[in-house]
Design an enzyme around this catalytic site. Structure first.
Site, PDB file in Angstrom:
ATOM      1  N   HIS A 136       0.834  -1.208   0.000  1.00 14.23           N
ATOM      2  CA  HIS A 136       0.000   0.000   0.000  1.00 14.23           C
ATOM      3  C   HIS A 136       0.861   1.248   0.000  1.00 14.23           C
ATOM      4  O   HIS A 136       2.046   1.211   0.301  1.00 14.23           O
ATOM      5  CB  HIS A 136      -0.904   0.017   1.247  1.00 14.23           C
ATOM      6  CG  HIS A 136      -0.123   0.232   2.507  1.00 14.23           C
ATOM      7  ND1 HIS A 136       0.601  -0.777   3.126  1.00 14.23           N
ATOM      8  CD2 HIS A 136       0.083   1.353   3.238  1.00 14.23           C
ATOM      9  CE1 HIS A 136       1.187  -0.287   4.208  1.00 14.23           C
ATOM     10  NE2 HIS A 136       0.916   0.994   4.285  1.00 14.23           N
ATOM     11  N   ASP A 150       0.497   4.928   1.993  1.00 13.38           N
ATOM     12  CA  ASP A 150      -0.312   5.506   3.084  1.00 13.38           C
ATOM     13  C   ASP A 150      -1.181   6.620   2.520  1.00 13.38           C
ATOM     14  O   ASP A 150      -0.668   7.519   1.865  1.00 13.38           O
ATOM     15  CB  ASP A 150       0.610   6.082   4.173  1.00 13.38           C
ATOM     16  CG  ASP A 150       1.395   4.979   4.882  1.00 13.38           C
ATOM     17  OD1 ASP A 150       2.462   5.294   5.453  1.00 13.38           O
ATOM     18  OD2 ASP A 150       0.948   3.823   4.831  1.00 13.38           O
ATOM     19  N   HIS A 177       4.771   0.248   0.069  1.00 15.45           N
ATOM     20  CA  HIS A 177       5.497  -0.512   1.082  1.00 15.45           C
ATOM     21  C   HIS A 177       4.568  -1.561   1.680  1.00 15.45           C
ATOM     22  O   HIS A 177       3.371  -1.593   1.387  1.00 15.45           O
ATOM     23  CB  HIS A 177       6.049   0.420   2.168  1.00 15.45           C
ATOM     24  CG  HIS A 177       5.023   1.280   2.827  1.00 15.45           C
ATOM     25  ND1 HIS A 177       4.435   2.376   2.214  1.00 15.45           N
ATOM     26  CD2 HIS A 177       4.471   1.196   4.048  1.00 15.45           C
ATOM     27  CE1 HIS A 177       3.571   2.928   3.047  1.00 15.45           C
ATOM     28  NE2 HIS A 177       3.570   2.247   4.167  1.00 15.45           N
ATOM     29  N   ARG A 189       6.564  -8.959  16.061  1.00 11.27           N
ATOM     30  CA  ARG A 189       7.156  -7.690  15.623  1.00 11.27           C
ATOM     31  C   ARG A 189       6.185  -6.554  15.936  1.00 11.27           C
ATOM     32  O   ARG A 189       4.962  -6.742  15.857  1.00 11.27           O
ATOM     33  CB  ARG A 189       7.462  -7.719  14.121  1.00 11.27           C
ATOM     34  CG  ARG A 189       7.955  -6.378  13.591  1.00 11.27           C
ATOM     35  CD  ARG A 189       8.373  -6.398  12.141  1.00 11.27           C
ATOM     36  NE  ARG A 189       8.787  -5.058  11.740  1.00 11.27           N
ATOM     37  CZ  ARG A 189       8.013  -4.194  11.087  1.00 11.27           C
ATOM     38  NH1 ARG A 189       6.788  -4.549  10.748  1.00 11.27           N
ATOM     39  NH2 ARG A 189       8.455  -2.988  10.779  1.00 11.27           N
TER      40      ARG A 189
HETATM   41  C1  LIG Z   1      -5.889   6.201   7.106  1.00  9.49           C
HETATM   42  C2  LIG Z   1      -5.384   4.988   7.318  1.00  9.49           C
HETATM   43  C3  LIG Z   1      -5.939   3.736   6.777  1.00  9.49           C
HETATM   44  C4  LIG Z   1      -4.863   2.697   7.165  1.00  9.49           C
HETATM   45  C5  LIG Z   1      -4.324   3.262   8.459  1.00  9.49           C
HETATM   46  C6  LIG Z   1      -4.146   4.724   8.108  1.00  9.49           C
HETATM   47  C7  LIG Z   1      -2.915   4.849   7.166  1.00  9.49           C
HETATM   48  C8  LIG Z   1      -2.517   3.525   6.510  1.00  9.49           C
HETATM   49  C9  LIG Z   1      -3.751   2.689   6.091  1.00  9.49           C
HETATM   50  C10 LIG Z   1      -3.471   1.182   5.845  1.00  9.49           C
HETATM   51  C11 LIG Z   1      -2.407   0.679   6.847  1.00  9.49           C
HETATM   52  C12 LIG Z   1      -2.974   0.874   4.419  1.00  9.49           C
HETATM   53  C13 LIG Z   1      -2.954  -0.650   4.182  1.00  9.49           C
HETATM   54  C14 LIG Z   1      -4.356  -1.265   4.389  1.00  9.49           C
HETATM   55  C15 LIG Z   1      -4.942  -0.957   5.791  1.00  9.49           C
HETATM   56  C16 LIG Z   1      -6.397  -1.459   5.790  1.00  9.49           C
HETATM   57  C17 LIG Z   1      -4.220  -1.788   6.867  1.00  9.49           C
HETATM   58  O1  LIG Z   1      -3.623  -2.832   6.516  1.00  9.49           O
HETATM   59  O2  LIG Z   1      -4.245  -1.430   8.048  1.00  9.49           O
HETATM   60  C18 LIG Z   1      -4.880   0.575   6.014  1.00  9.49           C
HETATM   61  C19 LIG Z   1      -5.348   1.223   7.318  1.00  9.49           C
HETATM   62  C20 LIG Z   1      -6.846   1.100   7.577  1.00  9.49           C
HETATM   63  O3  LIG Z   1      -7.666   1.345   6.653  1.00  9.49           O
HETATM   64  O4  LIG Z   1      -7.193   0.729   8.708  1.00  9.49           O
HETATM   65  O1  LIG Z   2       4.721  -2.190  10.373  1.00 13.30           O
HETATM   66  C1  LIG Z   2       5.368  -1.619   9.475  1.00 13.30           C
HETATM   67  O2  LIG Z   2       6.607  -1.637   9.419  1.00 13.30           O
HETATM   68  C2  LIG Z   2       4.627  -0.862   8.377  1.00 13.30           C
HETATM   69  C3  LIG Z   2       3.174  -0.593   8.732  1.00 13.30           C
HETATM   70  C4  LIG Z   2       2.526   0.338   7.738  1.00 13.30           C
HETATM   71  O3  LIG Z   2       2.995   0.540   6.626  1.00 13.30           O
HETATM   72  C5  LIG Z   2       1.278   1.040   8.103  1.00 13.30           C
HETATM   73  O4  LIG Z   2       0.748   0.769   9.211  1.00 13.30           O
HETATM   74  O5  LIG Z   2       0.841   1.893   7.259  1.00 13.30           O
HETATM   75 FE   LIG Z   3       2.012   2.205   5.639  1.00 13.11          FE
END
Ligand SMILES: C=C1C[C@]23C[C@H]1CC[C@H]2[C@]1(C)CCC[C@@](C)(C(=O)O)[C@H]1[C@@H]3C(=O)O
Ligand SMILES: O=C(O)CCC(=O)C(=O)O
Ligand SMILES: [Fe+2]
Length: 371
Positions: A240, A242, A296, A306
């Site tokens: 993704h 951010d 990333h 972790r």
């Molecule tokens: C605004 C946000 C949505 C998420 C948390 C913050 C910034 C990063 C986003 C996220 C981490 C991007 C990857 C998918 C996601 C669903 C996750 O894996 O947590 C995303 C977060 C979210 O929507 O909860």
């Molecule tokens: O845990 C990590 O190193 C990355 C997490 C991340 O990219 C996020 O929470 O948006």
């Molecule tokens: Fe991220």
């Protein structure tokens, strides 16, 4: 309702339909199919090259040395042109505060699931506790638990973090709340310093970015990745960019953050004294596409938990995300529509799982709504 882009796994299913207890999950021989990612997204865990990222020393800049500010801005600009990630050291944040934040995180996530669920994330909201996002997505589930809460730099919300944690988890979370209130305040201060460096590197004047984020309304997220018996089949956090403006991340000593550069995944090695900083989609729009939000992900391992602490800088909800005039001219016309952060946040929470094309999908969605 505008036609939504195909993001099939973002369905708000019945919250009670599926709950994964990470403490039990890790002992199952086979991963539930929802955690197995498609072959083209599975991690390769061997010989991942390390990303060479400049360690930007903020010491001189933070003590007001103009030459040091120019050098730091040059390094930030270089990194943002390349892959959008950089590391900052001598950031002025007390290592004891960072250690306390990590240890309180262990305490929270080692609680029984029933206690963590006191903070259970509600459908469509971004705050709260989530375990593998069950009840939110139906496939490509991330192997992680998260706790997210709001921080506000506005004068009228001096204890928003502590209040949320105490109100949600009870009075014995007062110390936990104090530590994260202080941690978020230091993240906000560091973010504003980095915004100054971004202004210098982009040639933007009048403290445009610093003022834009002065009264930020940001998101603090604690990522907890339990060990996984089949780490090559799943992901802790999927690929993704951010959607937020700037991310300041502190990872523990385990390693697992990977950045995609030149179409290849690279690892960012842990460094307790450094914060990992990256540009998000909202800042990419603010910079009119000059700096790229970068792809990333986080991989897991079979041996140890972790943790990462991610502070997501977001503007106050009434701020219109529009680039400064210096970054818009004939040779670089507007790349994205004006929007507010709550619009993009709602899009990621209710309609579209943030991935590598969030801003593109959001732009189409906004333009459909406005047509
Ligand atoms: C605004 C946000 C949505 C998420 C948390 C913050 C910034 C990063 C986003 C996220 C981490 C991007 C990857 C998918 C996601 C669903 C996750 O894996 O947590 C995303 C977060 C979210 O929507 O909860
Ligand atoms: O845990 C990590 O190193 C990355 C997490 C991340 O990219 C996020 O929470 O948006
Ligand atoms: Fe991220």
């Amino acid at each position: 309702m505008p036609q939504l882009p195909k993001n099939q796994d973002h369905k708000e299913v019945d919250e009670s339909s599926l709950v994964f207890d990470a403490s039990l999950l890790r002992h199952q021989l086979h991963l539930p199919k929802q955690f197995i990612w498609p072959d083209e997204e599975k991690p390769c865990l061997k010989n991942v090259p390390e990303l060479v990222v400049p360690l930007i020393d903020l010491g001189g800049f933070l003590s007001g040395d103009p030459a040091a500010a120019l050098e730091a801005a040059r390094l930030v600009g270089e990194a943002c042109q390349k892959h959008g990630f950089f590391l900052v050291v001598n950031h002025g944040i007390d290592s004891k505060l960072i250690s306390h934040a990590h240890s309180y995180m262990d305490e929270f996530f080692e609680l029984p699931l029933s206690q963590k669920q006191r903070a259970q994330r509600k459908t469509g909201e971004h705050c709260g506790y989530a375990s593998s996002f069950t009840g939110r997505f139906t496939s490509k589930l991330p192997w992680k638990e998260t706790l997210s809460f709001q921080f506000s730099a506005e004068k009228n919300s001096p204890t928003i973090v502590k209040d949320y944690l105490c109100n949600t988890m009870g009075k014995d979370f007062e110390q936990f709340g104090n530590v994260y209130q202080e941690y978020c305040e230091s993240m906000s201060t560091l973010s504003l310093g980095i915004m100054e460096l971004l202004e210098i590197s982009l040639g933007v004047g009048k403290a445009y970015f610093r003022e834009f984020f002065e009264e930020n309304s940001s998101i603090m997220r604690l990522n907890y990745y339990p060990p996984c018996q089949k780490p090559d089949l799943t992901l802790g956090t999927g690929p993704h960019c951010d959607p937020t403006s700037l991310t300041i991340l502190h990872q523990d000593q385990v390693g697992g953050l990977q950045v995609c550069v030149d179409n290849e995944w690279h690892s960012i090695s842990p460094n307790f004294n450094a914060f990992v900083v990256n540009i998000g989609d909202t800042f990419m729009a603010l910079s009119n596409g000059r700096y790229k939000s970068c792809l990333h992900r986080a991989v897991v391992n079979s041996k140890t938990t972790r943790k990462s602490l991610a502070f997501f800088l977001c503007p106050r909800s009434d701020k219109l995300v529009t680039p400064p005039s210096e970054l818009v001219h004939d040779l670089s016309p507007r790349m994205y529509p004006d929007f507010t952060w709550p619009m993009l946040l709602e899009f990621t929470q209710k309609h579209y799982r943030a991935d590598t094309k969030t801003l593109e999908a959001f732009t189409n969605w906004v333009q459909q709504k406005r047509s």
